[in-house]
Design a protein around this motif. Structure first.
Motif: not given
Length: 270
Positions: A35-45
């Motif tokens: 979940s935390m890595l998914g949140v980071l990816a959304g922010a990165f995109i």
């Protein structure tokens, strides 16, 4: 067989093996980490989308120059995901290869895709809120804000079929970027593998579901007349297209070539 040069890129057959390993690791990630890595990816995109918008707000650029330069800037998102480490729904469509080979279960694949997609939404939307609060949209005499609204409005008005097929084409290129990045042994290799496919999909106007999760909330915060139904229609169509493009046209095609057929045909290239 050991390589003569440790800096050589991995061959396509070796990439297929690495993708299988990548599938198993991703499928087994603990829920909190996923979940935390998914949140980071959304922010990165979202950061990549923010950079694209900055370029799009410059009306002095010609059409082709703006699309190409904007696409190059958008590449920041997948570079951050790949090099810094994060879980991106569109890239994780490659898990279909592990599923086809039987090393990842249907439940594991669906768990990963659902959790990561929702976490990407949280990250992209959260970044949109931060960007809005920062006053970033006021740059270039408000041109950045106008560009965000224009981009989001165009996406909201896309017909369902067009949004779907733009999603298919987008994720073919995104998954090819991830696939080629796995051939690299250095950060430079990975960045070079990512930049060209990502620039191509953005310049061509294809649809990336996670980028849209940044554009829609930010445009709505800026007052764009976009309804929830428009957002849902676009995201459902684009997510379905991204899934078809990444899991079927990349992951399953390479599974057939390098794993299923490759087991019986060692003479295949790579």
């Amino acid at each position: 067989m050991p390589r003569d040069n440790a800096f050589d890129a991995y061959s396509p057959r070796e990439i297929a093996g690495r993708v299988k390993e990548f599938c198993v690791v991703k499928a087994q990630l603990p829920l909190l980490s996923l979940s935390m890595l998914g949140v980071l990816a959304g922010a990165f995109i979202g950061l990549g989308a923010m950079m694209f918008t900055l370029v799009a707000s410059d009306t002095s650029l010609g059409f082709a120059a703006m699309r190409l330069l904007g696409g190059l800037c958008f590449s920041l998102g997948l570079v951050l995901v790949t090099v810094a480490g994060a879980e991106l729904f569109t890239g994780n469509n490659l898990l279909a290869m592990g599923w086809a080979d039987g090393c990842v279960s249907t439940r594991q694949v669906l768990r990963n895709w659902c959790v990561v997609c929702m976490a990407n939404f949280v990250g992209a939307t959260g970044l949109a809120a931060l960007v809005w609060l920062s006053g970033h949209a006021d740059m270039n005499g408000g041109g950045v804000g106008r560009a965000v609204v224009g981009i989001a409005m165009a996406k909201a008005q896309l017909p369902v079929a067009e949004a779907f097929f733009r999603g298919v084409l987008c994720n073919v290129l995104v998954c090819m970027a991830v696939w080629m990045a796995l051939s690299g042994r250095s950060v430079t290799d990975k960045v070079l593998a990512i930049v060209f496919p990502i620039t191509a999909f953005v310049a061509a106007g294809f649809e990336h579901s996670i980028a849209n999760m940044y554009f829609f909330p930010l445009a709505m915060l800026l007052g764009a007349p976009i309804g929830a139904a428009d957002v849902v229609r676009n995201l459902v169509s684009v997510i379905a297209g991204n899934l078809a493009g990444g899991s079927v046209l990349v992951a399953l095609v390479y599974y057939v070539i390098y794993i299923r057929v490759g087991r019986r045909s060692p003479a295949l290239p790579g």
